[in-house]
Design an enzyme around this catalytic site. Structure first.
Site, short mmCIF file in Angstrom:
data_model
loop_
_atom_site.label_atom_id
_atom_site.label_comp_id
_atom_site.label_asym_id
_atom_site.label_seq_id
_atom_site.Cartn_x
_atom_site.Cartn_y
_atom_site.Cartn_z
CB SER A 23 -0.80 -0.09 1.30
OG SER A 23 -1.98 0.73 1.26
N PRO A 24 0.64 2.16 -0.63
CG PRO A 24 -0.78 3.84 -1.61
CD PRO A 24 -0.87 2.43 -1.50
CD GLN A 101 -1.87 7.29 -2.91
OE1 GLN A 101 -1.31 7.88 -2.14
NE2 GLN A 101 -3.14 6.49 -2.60
CE1 TYR A 183 -3.76 14.56 3.51
CE2 TYR A 183 -4.15 12.19 2.87
CZ TYR A 183 -3.79 13.14 3.98
OH TYR A 183 -3.03 12.71 4.85
CG LEU A 301 -5.61 -2.63 11.51
CD1 LEU A 301 -6.45 -2.30 12.69
CD2 LEU A 301 -4.31 -2.78 11.85
N GLY A 323 -0.22 -2.43 4.44
CA GLY A 323 0.51 -1.18 4.84
C GLY A 323 1.58 -1.33 6.13
NE ARG A 324 -1.48 0.81 9.87
CZ ARG A 324 -2.84 0.86 10.48
NH1 ARG A 324 -2.81 1.67 11.66
NH2 ARG A 324 -4.03 0.57 10.12
C1 LIG Z 1 3.45 5.53 7.35
C2 LIG Z 1 2.28 5.54 6.51
C3 LIG Z 1 2.18 6.39 5.62
C4 LIG Z 1 0.79 6.12 4.60
N1 LIG Z 1 0.88 6.96 3.37
C5 LIG Z 1 -0.20 6.75 2.74
C6 LIG Z 1 -0.05 7.45 1.38
O1 LIG Z 1 1.04 7.79 0.87
N2 LIG Z 1 -1.44 7.31 0.57
C7 LIG Z 1 -2.11 6.62 0.96
O2 LIG Z 1 -3.17 6.47 0.39
N3 LIG Z 1 -2.26 5.94 2.26
C8 LIG Z 1 -1.34 6.11 3.17
N4 LIG Z 1 -1.08 5.26 4.39
C9 LIG Z 1 -2.25 4.24 4.45
C10 LIG Z 1 -1.93 2.86 3.93
O3 LIG Z 1 -1.88 3.01 2.61
C11 LIG Z 1 -2.95 1.90 4.45
O4 LIG Z 1 -4.21 2.28 3.57
C12 LIG Z 1 -3.50 1.98 6.04
O5 LIG Z 1 -2.17 2.10 6.79
C13 LIG Z 1 -4.22 0.95 6.50
O6 LIG Z 1 -3.65 -0.31 5.89
P1 LIG Z 1 -2.61 -1.21 7.11
O7 LIG Z 1 -3.57 -1.46 8.16
O8 LIG Z 1 -2.40 -2.54 6.31
O9 LIG Z 1 -1.55 -0.34 7.58
C14 LIG Z 1 -0.23 5.35 4.92
C15 LIG Z 1 -0.01 4.55 6.22
C16 LIG Z 1 1.14 4.57 7.08
C17 LIG Z 1 1.25 3.69 8.14
#
Ligand SMILES: Cc1cc2nc3c(=O)[nH]c(=O)nc-3n(C[C@H](O)[C@H](O)[C@H](O)COP(=O)(O)O)c2cc1C
Length: 371
Positions: A23-24, A101, A183, A301, A323-324
């Site tokens: 994920s971005p 993105q 955004y 998550l 992502g995380r």
């Molecule tokens: C450090 C960090 C930076 C993120 N930057 C972006 C981003 O640039 N663009 C975006 O759409 N979401 C961004 N997110 C959201 C993640 O892409 C993701 O959708 C969100 O963390 C939920 O997924 P996860 O639980 O697997 O982390 C970011 C999240 C984290 C933790």
């Protein structure tokens, strides 16, 4: 039975080797929008992660569109050259396509990066005037954005177009427009942020108009053979905010305009309580997928490989963004493959550590040829 998570997916002429998407994620490490050695390190470790797609972090289409001063950008030649250096170094080693993105932070721009206390920048720290659909700030204490006029909206469209042309020149395989998390484009979509009284505010069709104009202008210059998607909110987690019906309507319009996939997230248009739990946003993705019949990515998550497998197998979504979980464990995809009994590819240098058993069986692990 073979894994659905590890089955390929075709988007126009692009084949993703599996359904796992990095994920971005903003790295807050650029200087004047320029990628640097941190990006080399970051992209590099995910290039050999075994995921199906890497999406580069939210990349600002103009300087005012950065969330923080350290956000990545693609508005000038220097930005393009800096990103080219990173991509040219990393991509020969990569086993997956690379996407980017593109975004504009709108009224949530001009903040400190995480680690510096967040919050809006002060004038001494270089604060800039934020822009939004109207003058409503994100929340109490946030700066009042300037409402974009028509000329400003045209300027933003052109900035998206030029950044997309740069992304194509960089050889990127896929482009995602960021219209989530409050955004700029997300704020046009949401009744929580958009108070306009012209044809860009009010009704659902009006709120979608500007994001759809951006999409159409970018789709026109983004090569026909390359896929393009949009990340947007399936919910604002607020009774007065976006509904799933809004998301379905937007996805329908995007599909009609040549969008190849939608990436469904939530929140960020106003401070709200989000009931976090594994897969908390998946129902929005599923609702949109079922109503619109478009390739859909979910995120949020998702950590357990069996959960990710079930999401794809049950057709709740086609792609699973991590992502995380990837920050925590860049080898998430290898572990998932092992847990699901799916073959996966590793660089020959890492072969002996590819599985937890130590001696990977040859039908499980395919060696990526040395570069
Ligand atoms: C450090 C960090 C930076 C993120 N930057 C972006 C981003 O640039 N663009 C975006 O759409 N979401 C961004 N997110 C959201 C993640 O892409 C993701 O959708 C969100 O963390 C939920 O997924 P996860 O639980 O697997 O982390 C970011 C999240 C984290 C933790």
């Amino acid at each position: 039975m073979s894994s659905r998570l590890f089955s390929p997916l075709q988007l126009r002429s692009l084949t993703l080797p599996n359904r796992i998407v990095i994920s971005p994620m903003c790295q807050y490490s650029a200087v004047e929008g320029n990628a640097n050695d941190w990006h080399l390190l970051h992209f590099g470790q995910y290039a050999v992660s075994g995921a199906g797609l890497f999406i580069i972090e939210a990349t600002a289409v103009e300087p005012e569109g950065r969330i923080t001063p350290e956000c990545l950008g693609l508005w000038n030649d220097e930005n393009e050259a800096a990103l080219r250096r990173v991509l040219d170094t990393v991509r020969p080693f990569a086993s997956m396509p690379f996407g980017i993105q593109l975004g504009h932070a709108g009224r949530k721009a001009s903040v400190r990066r995480p680690g510096l206390g967040r919050g809006s920048l002060t004038p001494e720290e270089g604060a800039w005037q934020t822009k939004g659909p109207s003058t409503r700030p994100y929340g109490p204490g946030w700066p009042i954005p300037q409402a974009l006029d028509r000329a400003g909206m045209q300027r933003v469209i052109q900035a998206f177009v030029r950044a997309a042309q740069r992304a194509d020149r960089l050889g990127l395989d896929l482009l995602e427009i960021h219209a989530a998390h409050g955004y700029l484009l997300s704020s046009f979509l949401s009744p929580l942020a958009n108070d306009r009284t012209d044809e860009y505010g009010g009704s659902q069709i009006n709120r979608m108009r500007f994001p759809l104009e951006v999409f159409a202008a970018v789709r026109e210059v983004w090569p026909h053979h390359k896929p393009m998607g949009v990340r947007f909110n399936g919910s604002d987690w607020n009774d007065a905010g976006l509904t799933l019906q809004d998301g379905i309507a937007f996805a329908n319009e995007l599909k009609r305009g040549g969008c190849d996939y939608v990436d469904i997230s939530s929140g960020g248009n106003a401070p709200s309580r989000i009931p976090l739990r594994p897969g908390y946003q998946v129902p929005f993705a599923t609702g949109i997928k079922q109503a619109v019949d478009i390739t859909t990515m979910c995120v949020g998550l998702i950590r357990d490989p069996h959960h990710a497998e079930a999401i794809v197998a049950n057709q709740e979504a086609d792609l699973v963004g991590i992502g995380r979980g990837m920050l925590n464990n860049p080898r998430w995809a290898w572990h998932a493959a092992e847990a699901l009994g799916a073959p996966f590819e590793v660089p020959h240098q890492y072969l002996r550590g590819a599985t937890s058993e130590g001696v990977p069986s040859q039908d499980m692990v395919m060696v990526k040829d040395p570069v």
